[in-house]
Design a protein around this motif. Structure first.
Motif, short mmCIF file in Angstrom:
data_model
loop_
_atom_site.label_atom_id
_atom_site.label_comp_id
_atom_site.label_asym_id
_atom_site.label_seq_id
_atom_site.Cartn_x
_atom_site.Cartn_y
_atom_site.Cartn_z
N ALA A 55 -20.74 9.26 -12.88
CA ALA A 55 -20.40 10.63 -12.15
C ALA A 55 -19.99 11.52 -13.38
O ALA A 55 -19.18 12.11 -13.02
CB ALA A 55 -19.28 10.58 -11.08
N GLY A 56 -20.45 11.52 -14.46
CA GLY A 56 -20.01 12.19 -15.44
C GLY A 56 -18.57 12.20 -15.84
O GLY A 56 -17.97 11.04 -15.58
N VAL A 57 -18.22 13.01 -16.32
CA VAL A 57 -16.45 13.29 -16.84
C VAL A 57 -16.17 14.44 -15.88
O VAL A 57 -16.79 15.28 -15.57
CB VAL A 57 -16.28 13.34 -18.11
N ASP A 58 -14.79 14.59 -16.19
CA ASP A 58 -14.03 15.71 -15.17
C ASP A 58 -14.65 16.96 -15.30
O ASP A 58 -14.77 17.69 -14.55
CB ASP A 58 -12.39 15.65 -15.62
N ASP A 59 -14.98 17.37 -16.60
CA ASP A 59 -15.62 18.91 -16.78
C ASP A 59 -16.89 18.98 -17.18
O ASP A 59 -17.04 19.89 -17.72
CB ASP A 59 -14.33 19.44 -17.61
N LEU A 66 -18.05 17.49 -8.61
CA LEU A 66 -16.95 17.09 -7.93
C LEU A 66 -15.69 17.80 -7.87
O LEU A 66 -14.85 17.91 -7.19
CB LEU A 66 -16.65 15.39 -8.65
N GLN A 67 -15.67 18.62 -9.14
CA GLN A 67 -14.48 19.53 -9.24
C GLN A 67 -14.61 20.50 -7.94
O GLN A 67 -13.63 20.76 -7.41
CB GLN A 67 -14.53 20.25 -10.44
N LYS A 73 -21.07 11.94 -0.95
CA LYS A 73 -21.11 10.58 -1.21
C LYS A 73 -21.89 10.31 -2.66
O LYS A 73 -22.68 11.12 -3.08
CB LYS A 73 -22.16 10.29 -0.17
N MET A 74 -21.23 9.48 -3.25
CA MET A 74 -21.81 9.09 -4.59
C MET A 74 -22.33 7.85 -4.69
O MET A 74 -21.51 6.84 -4.28
CB MET A 74 -20.49 9.19 -5.45
N PHE A 85 -12.93 11.91 -9.73
CA PHE A 85 -13.51 10.94 -9.00
C PHE A 85 -12.84 9.94 -8.60
O PHE A 85 -12.97 9.72 -7.21
CB PHE A 85 -14.79 10.27 -9.79
N GLU A 86 -12.13 9.24 -9.09
CA GLU A 86 -11.22 8.21 -9.06
C GLU A 86 -10.00 8.89 -7.92
O GLU A 86 -9.98 7.97 -6.62
CB GLU A 86 -10.08 7.78 -10.06
N ARG A 87 -9.68 10.07 -8.06
CA ARG A 87 -8.67 10.76 -7.15
C ARG A 87 -9.44 10.96 -5.81
O ARG A 87 -8.70 10.55 -4.81
CB ARG A 87 -8.09 12.10 -7.66
#
Length: 232
Positions: A55-59, A66-67, A73-74, A85-87
């Motif tokens: 799922a990539g990284v946060d940014d 996701l942001q 659904k992933m 993603f984890e959150r």
């Protein structure tokens, strides 16, 4: 010869709406369709189901979707680099289907080749096999996995021609190769787009018959997930 070139990322992504299922090539941040993901963010489509190794990284990468909570659904095999993603997963905001990496690749390949399902030993006896048919072959148990059913596949290649033939560079081939042609519509974004007939046929990894639309990306950041350097 069928020309599959389109003039922009906007034209390439035409038809992607809310509730669409999309395959996205790449491994980590290597070989991801950066321009297409950025455009999906701008389109503000929601309730997407995304099939991707991670799922990539946060940014960056799918982390951008996701942001903005555009993914409902992933379906992936690895998600460890993305705190958002984890959150969302732990809070119940995001539905997650974790799949063994080889099984994920084979489910793409099965769709690519028109095979509805296959048997694999991966996941037998674990929660991966819950609710699925199992069968014994030669004294070993296998799990039946169905091919993916995606509306769009978006892949990234180093070079392509206007007829859709693709060449990948190094490890950026990854999941891009097995996702090409594995959905109703396959979109390819490339770093370099050349006239049809100019690529060496012996160098082509994916033939144009697998591609519906192809466009040249504007720019590529090619970010590295983690970089470790020696201390001076």
């Amino acid at each position: 010869m069928i020309i599959r070139k389109v003039n922009s990322v906007q034209e390439a992504l035409h038809g992607i709406t809310n509730n669409t299922t999309i395959m996205l090539g790449g491994f980590g941040l290597c070989g991801i369709p950066e321009n297409s993901i950025a455009e999906l963010v701008k389109m503000n489509v929601t309730n997407l189901t995304c099939i991707s190794n991670n799922a990539g990284v946060d940014d960056f990468g799918l982390g951008l979707l996701l942001q903005k909570k555009q993914i409902k659904k992933m379906i992936s095999s690895y998600v460890g680099e993305n705190a958002e993603f984890e959150r969302q997963m732990l809070s119940g905001e995001l539905e997650v289907e974790l799949t063994p990496q080889g099984t994920l690749a084979e489910k793409c390949r099965a769709a690519q080749h028109g095979i509805p399902a296959f048997f694999t030993p991966a996941g037998y006896g674990t929660e991966v096999a819950e609710g699925k048919e199992t069968r014994e072959f030669n004294g070993k148990m296998y799990v039946m996995e169905e091919a993916y059913k995606a509306d769009f596949a978006i892949v990234k290649a180093w070079k392509g021609d206007e007829a859709g033939n693709l060449i990948f560079k190094g490890t950026a081939r990854n999941f891009n190769a097995c996702m090409a042609g594995a959905a109703k519509i396959t979109i390819a974004e490339v770093e370099e787009l050349v006239p049809a007939g100019t690529l060496d046929p012996n160098q082509i990894h994916i033939p144009g018959i697998m591609i519906n639309r192809i466009f040249q990306g504007a720019k590529y950041e090619k970010r590295i997930e983690q970089r470790t350097v020696r201390k001076k």
